[in-house]
Design an enzyme around this catalytic site. Structure first.
Site, mmCIF file in Angstrom:
data_model
loop_
_atom_site.group_PDB
_atom_site.id
_atom_site.type_symbol
_atom_site.label_atom_id
_atom_site.label_comp_id
_atom_site.label_asym_id
_atom_site.label_seq_id
_atom_site.Cartn_x
_atom_site.Cartn_y
_atom_site.Cartn_z
ATOM 1 N N HIS A 7 -22.109 70.000 -36.338
ATOM 2 C CA HIS A 7 -23.279 69.147 -36.114
ATOM 3 C C HIS A 7 -23.566 68.989 -34.632
ATOM 4 O O HIS A 7 -22.716 69.248 -33.788
ATOM 5 C CB HIS A 7 -23.126 67.764 -36.771
ATOM 6 C CG HIS A 7 -21.968 66.944 -36.280
ATOM 7 N ND1 HIS A 7 -20.724 66.979 -36.873
ATOM 8 C CD2 HIS A 7 -21.861 66.061 -35.256
ATOM 9 C CE1 HIS A 7 -19.914 66.147 -36.230
ATOM 10 N NE2 HIS A 7 -20.565 65.580 -35.236
ATOM 11 N N HIS A 79 -23.143 64.801 -28.327
ATOM 12 C CA HIS A 79 -22.068 65.796 -28.402
ATOM 13 C C HIS A 79 -22.395 66.900 -29.380
ATOM 14 O O HIS A 79 -23.288 66.768 -30.220
ATOM 15 C CB HIS A 79 -20.716 65.153 -28.749
ATOM 16 C CG HIS A 79 -20.631 64.513 -30.108
ATOM 17 N ND1 HIS A 79 -20.884 63.180 -30.328
ATOM 18 C CD2 HIS A 79 -20.290 65.024 -31.323
ATOM 19 C CE1 HIS A 79 -20.705 62.902 -31.612
ATOM 20 N NE2 HIS A 79 -20.355 64.002 -32.248
ATOM 21 N N GLU A 130 -16.795 67.947 -29.622
ATOM 22 C CA GLU A 130 -15.914 67.474 -30.681
ATOM 23 C C GLU A 130 -15.395 68.679 -31.443
ATOM 24 O O GLU A 130 -16.158 69.619 -31.729
ATOM 25 C CB GLU A 130 -16.721 66.553 -31.627
ATOM 26 C CG GLU A 130 -15.938 66.016 -32.812
ATOM 27 C CD GLU A 130 -16.786 65.101 -33.700
ATOM 28 O OE1 GLU A 130 -18.041 65.208 -33.659
ATOM 29 O OE2 GLU A 130 -16.208 64.301 -34.444
HETATM 30 CO CO CO Z 1 -19.608 64.072 -34.223
#
Ligand code: CO
Length: 134
Positions: A7, A79, A130
């Site tokens: 994502h 992020h 991440e």
């Molecule tokens: Co995330």
């Protein structure tokens, strides 16, 4: 090492307005807002064909994205999240390569109930990355 892009997270000052823009203007499928008190955010998931966008809005007093929104009041990309096959092996390889892992370096359970780690944005061109166990 990097698997698929899981994502892109976008911090937004107004979750309903942001969700509405993706739903009504961009024609995307958006979820209902999902409060995640453990992470200090409320999330709306936007599904697109090859990945997902997460619209994140501060929840509670010590939200980890409050500072980001103070610096970026209109919102912005917060992020990127990539999947990795083995998060501990990935962490050890990346640390050996000189990348800094945020926090105590131990994976935490993320928004998708899978272990996640974050890498220092100063080591990756100003982008918070991440890693999520696939
Ligand atoms: Co995330």
């Amino acid at each position: 090492m990097l698997g698929r892009l899981n994502h892109v997270a976008i911090a937004v000052p107004d979750l309903e307005a942001a969700a509405g823009a993706y739903r009504d203007k961009l024609g995307a499928t958006v979820s209902a807002p999902l409060p995640q008190p453990a992470h200090g955010v409320t999330v709306v998931f936007v599904d697109v064909e090859n990945t997902r966008i997460e619209l994140i809005n501060p929840l509670g007093e010590n939200s980890p994205i409050a500072g980001f929104l103070a610096k970026n009041p209109a919102g912005g990309i917060h992020h990127l999240c990539f999947e990795v096959e083995d998060i501990l092996a990935a962490r050890d390889l990346l640390k050996a390569a000189g990348l800094r892992v945020l926090g105590d370096g131990e994976p935490k359970i993320g928004a998708h109930d899978k272990p996640v780690l974050f890498l220092h944005p100063k080591d990756l061109n100003g982008t918070l990355v991440e890693l999520q166990q696939a």
